[in-house]
Design a protein around this motif. Structure first.
Motif, PDB file in Angstrom:
ATOM      1  N   LYS A   1      13.298  12.894  -3.702  1.00  0.00           N
ATOM      2  CA  LYS A   1      12.041  12.534  -4.360  1.00  0.00           C
ATOM      3  C   LYS A   1      10.951  12.186  -3.354  1.00  0.00           C
ATOM      4  CE  LYS A   1      10.445   9.868  -8.316  1.00  0.00           C
ATOM      5  NZ  LYS A   1      10.824   8.830  -9.309  1.00  0.00           N
ATOM      6  N   GLU A   2      11.306  11.536  -2.269  1.00  0.00           N
ATOM      7  CA  GLU A   2      10.303  11.045  -1.342  1.00  0.00           C
ATOM      8  C   GLU A   2       9.820  12.092  -0.344  1.00  0.00           C
ATOM      9  OE1 GLU A   2      13.434  10.093  -1.520  1.00  0.00           O
ATOM     10  OE2 GLU A   2      14.354   9.922   0.477  1.00  0.00           O
ATOM     11  N   ARG A   3      10.457  13.237  -0.292  1.00  0.00           N
ATOM     12  CA  ARG A   3      10.164  14.188   0.768  1.00  0.00           C
ATOM     13  C   ARG A   3       9.777  15.555   0.198  1.00  0.00           C
ATOM     14  NH1 ARG A   3      11.672  14.074   6.159  1.00  0.00           N
ATOM     15  NH2 ARG A   3      12.859  12.181   5.699  1.00  0.00           N
ATOM     16  N   PHE A   4       8.694  16.090   0.734  1.00  0.00           N
ATOM     17  CA  PHE A   4       8.188  17.397   0.288  1.00  0.00           C
ATOM     18  C   PHE A   4       7.801  18.190   1.525  1.00  0.00           C
ATOM     19  CE2 PHE A   4       7.041  20.442  -2.614  1.00  0.00           C
ATOM     20  CZ  PHE A   4       5.689  20.625  -2.881  1.00  0.00           C
ATOM     21  N   SER A   5       8.484  19.292   1.736  1.00  0.00           N
ATOM     22  CA  SER A   5       8.286  20.071   2.946  1.00  0.00           C
ATOM     23  C   SER A   5       7.552  21.367   2.645  1.00  0.00           C
ATOM     24  CB  SER A   5       9.635  20.403   3.589  1.00  0.00           C
ATOM     25  OG  SER A   5      10.355  19.218   3.868  1.00  0.00           O
ATOM     26  N   LEU A   6       6.647  21.718   3.519  1.00  0.00           N
ATOM     27  CA  LEU A   6       5.936  22.992   3.447  1.00  0.00           C
ATOM     28  C   LEU A   6       6.475  23.889   4.546  1.00  0.00           C
ATOM     29  CD1 LEU A   6       3.547  24.628   2.162  1.00  0.00           C
ATOM     30  CD2 LEU A   6       2.142  23.735   4.032  1.00  0.00           C
ATOM     31  N   ILE A   7       6.796  25.112   4.188  1.00  0.00           N
ATOM     32  CA  ILE A   7       7.400  26.046   5.135  1.00  0.00           C
ATOM     33  C   ILE A   7       6.532  27.291   5.248  1.00  0.00           C
ATOM     34  CG2 ILE A   7       9.475  27.394   5.671  1.00  0.00           C
ATOM     35  CD1 ILE A   7      10.822  25.341   3.538  1.00  0.00           C
TER      36      ILE A   7
ATOM     37  N   ASP B   1       0.841  -1.205   0.000  1.00  0.00           N
ATOM     38  CA  ASP B   1       0.000   0.000   0.000  1.00  0.00           C
ATOM     39  C   ASP B   1       0.870   1.247   0.000  1.00  0.00           C
ATOM     40  OD1 ASP B   1      -2.838  -1.003   2.071  1.00  0.00           O
ATOM     41  OD2 ASP B   1      -2.310  -1.336  -0.028  1.00  0.00           O
ATOM     42  N   VAL B   2       0.405   2.236  -0.723  1.00  0.00           N
ATOM     43  CA  VAL B   2       1.082   3.526  -0.730  1.00  0.00           C
ATOM     44  C   VAL B   2       0.936   4.165   0.632  1.00  0.00           C
ATOM     45  CG1 VAL B   2       1.105   5.840  -1.713  1.00  0.00           C
ATOM     46  CG2 VAL B   2       0.641   3.860  -3.172  1.00  0.00           C
ATOM     47  N   LYS B   3       2.027   4.734   1.099  1.00  0.00           N
ATOM     48  CA  LYS B   3       1.948   5.397   2.384  1.00  0.00           C
ATOM     49  C   LYS B   3       2.519   6.807   2.254  1.00  0.00           C
ATOM     50  CE  LYS B   3       2.561   4.563   7.300  1.00  0.00           C
ATOM     51  NZ  LYS B   3       1.119   4.686   7.552  1.00  0.00           N
ATOM     52  N   VAL B   4       1.717   7.769   2.667  1.00  0.00           N
ATOM     53  CA  VAL B   4       2.142   9.164   2.727  1.00  0.00           C
ATOM     54  C   VAL B   4       2.109   9.552   4.189  1.00  0.00           C
ATOM     55  CG1 VAL B   4       1.679  11.524   2.014  1.00  0.00           C
ATOM     56  CG2 VAL B   4       1.199   9.634   0.435  1.00  0.00           C
ATOM     57  N   THR B   5       3.253   9.914   4.705  1.00  0.00           N
ATOM     58  CA  THR B   5       3.374  10.176   6.135  1.00  0.00           C
ATOM     59  C   THR B   5       3.667  11.639   6.388  1.00  0.00           C
ATOM     60  OG1 THR B   5       4.256   7.943   6.466  1.00  0.00           O
ATOM     61  CG2 THR B   5       4.596   9.533   8.234  1.00  0.00           C
ATOM     62  N   GLN B   6       2.819  12.237   7.188  1.00  0.00           N
ATOM     63  CA  GLN B   6       3.049  13.607   7.628  1.00  0.00           C
ATOM     64  C   GLN B   6       3.593  13.552   9.045  1.00  0.00           C
ATOM     65  OE1 GLN B   6      -0.913  15.031   5.321  1.00  0.00           O
ATOM     66  NE2 GLN B   6       0.044  16.616   6.554  1.00  0.00           N
TER      67      GLN B   6
ATOM     68  N   CYS C   1       6.616  15.879   4.894  1.00  0.00           N
ATOM     69  CA  CYS C   1       5.816  14.833   4.276  1.00  0.00           C
ATOM     70  C   CYS C   1       6.738  13.876   3.529  1.00  0.00           C
ATOM     71  CB  CYS C   1       4.810  15.456   3.306  1.00  0.00           C
ATOM     72  SG  CYS C   1       3.837  14.267   2.367  1.00  0.00           S
ATOM     73  N   VAL C   2       6.510  12.583   3.731  1.00  0.00           N
ATOM     74  CA  VAL C   2       7.315  11.564   3.070  1.00  0.00           C
ATOM     75  C   VAL C   2       6.389  10.538   2.436  1.00  0.00           C
ATOM     76  CG1 VAL C   2       9.032   9.742   3.392  1.00  0.00           C
ATOM     77  CG2 VAL C   2       9.211  11.858   4.701  1.00  0.00           C
ATOM     78  N   GLN C   3       6.703  10.161   1.190  1.00  0.00           N
ATOM     79  CA  GLN C   3       5.940   9.090   0.528  1.00  0.00           C
ATOM     80  C   GLN C   3       6.903   7.965   0.154  1.00  0.00           C
ATOM     81  OE1 GLN C   3       6.247   8.487  -3.042  1.00  0.00           O
ATOM     82  NE2 GLN C   3       7.211  10.379  -3.767  1.00  0.00           N
ATOM     83  N   ASP C   4       6.353   6.752   0.145  1.00  0.00           N
ATOM     84  CA  ASP C   4       7.214   5.577  -0.016  1.00  0.00           C
ATOM     85  C   ASP C   4       7.020   4.865  -1.350  1.00  0.00           C
ATOM     86  OD1 ASP C   4       5.323   3.163   2.034  1.00  0.00           O
ATOM     87  OD2 ASP C   4       4.755   4.384   0.304  1.00  0.00           O
ATOM     88  N   MET C   5       6.411   5.535  -2.328  1.00  0.00           N
ATOM     89  CA  MET C   5       6.110   4.841  -3.574  1.00  0.00           C
ATOM     90  C   MET C   5       6.785   5.465  -4.782  1.00  0.00           C
ATOM     91  SD  MET C   5       4.508   2.096  -3.219  1.00  0.00           S
ATOM     92  CE  MET C   5       3.929   1.792  -4.878  1.00  0.00           C
ATOM     93  N   ASP C   6       7.796   6.268  -4.568  1.00  0.00           N
ATOM     94  CA  ASP C   6       8.580   6.800  -5.680  1.00  0.00           C
ATOM     95  C   ASP C   6       7.740   7.633  -6.659  1.00  0.00           C
ATOM     96  OD1 ASP C   6      10.795   5.594  -8.274  1.00  0.00           O
ATOM     97  OD2 ASP C   6      11.250   6.940  -6.609  1.00  0.00           O
TER      98      ASP C   6
END
Lengths: 113, 112
Positions: free
Chosen positions: A71-77, A1-6, A23-28
């Motif tokens: 690629k797996e990490r997207f940060s909001l500031i 399962d795709v996992k998006v973790t905040q 935010c990190v996602q594990d599905m490339d």
């Protein structure tokens, strides 16, 4: 399962503070998004990224910036938090292709006092 | 903004009844998706309907699409208390980027 973790589910910050939402996602997935959700306004797109180091403004980018170094990490500031940024923030990722769904994290509730 | 709209904004029904939610959007689409959000949680995908489809079923869900009216409906049959949630439609915004535009949502309350 795709996992998006905040990383943070609930945060309380003071006006003027610099705030990082991770935010990190594990599905490339190439595409990642930050939405803001407020009652009666639905989801509004703040920023999105379609590749590492690439970013595009959404509908309400003012007061926000983003970072995508991996690629797996997207940060909001939030450079200087204000009370009108009190909201629920949702991160999401999506593979390329218009028939793919978007996968959301559980959300981060931010209160700015 | 290209944001779509759902109606009604809120819907309250009894278990066993059917729930119908409508979505209107503004631009031409490749497909339309419906998502569900339990209170305070992230959104979860329910169903996707392509622009060349008029109706699609998935379990107790039935989605229709009328591209001439730029509208879609989501029908939940024989509703259950566990169906209580907010429901959103979403479309791609035709910019070439892979971003979805969400409607304002319908809050569904199903009472036992």
């Amino acid at each position: 399962d795709v996992k998006v973790t905040q990383s943070s589910r609930y945060l309380v910050k003071r006006t003027g503070e610099k705030v990082f939402l991770e935010c990190v996602q594990d599905m490339d997935h190439e595409n990642m998004f930050w939405y803001r959700q407020d009652p009666g306004l639905g989801l509004r797109l703040i920023y999105f990224s379609y590749d590492v180091k690439m970013k595009e403004k959404g509908d309400i980018p003012e007061g926000y910036s983003v970072s995508r170094e991996k690629k797996e990490r997207f940060s909001l500031i939030l450079e200087s938090a204000s009370t009108n940024q009190t909201s629920m923030y949702l991160c999401a990722s999506r593979p390329p292709g218009l028939e793919h769904t978007i996968y959301f994290g559980e959300g981060s509730w931010l209160t700015v006092v | 903004s290209q944001q779509g709209e759902e109606d009604p904004q809120a819907l309250s029904i009894q278990e066993g009844e059917n729930a119908t939610m409508n979505c209107s959007y503004k631009t031409s689409i490749n497909n339309l998706q419906w998502y569900r959000q339990n209170s305070g949680r992230g959104l979860v995908h329910l169903i996707l309907i392509r622009s060349n489809e008029r109706e699609k079923h998935s379990g107790r869900l039935r989605v229709t699409l009328d591209t001439s009216k730029k509208s879609s409906s989501l029908l939940i049959t024989a509703s259950r208390a566990a169906d209580t949630a907010s429901y959103f439609c979403a479309t791609d915004d035709n910019t070439g980027f892979q971003k979805l535009v969400f409607g304002t949502g319908t809050r569904l309350l199903v009472s036992p």
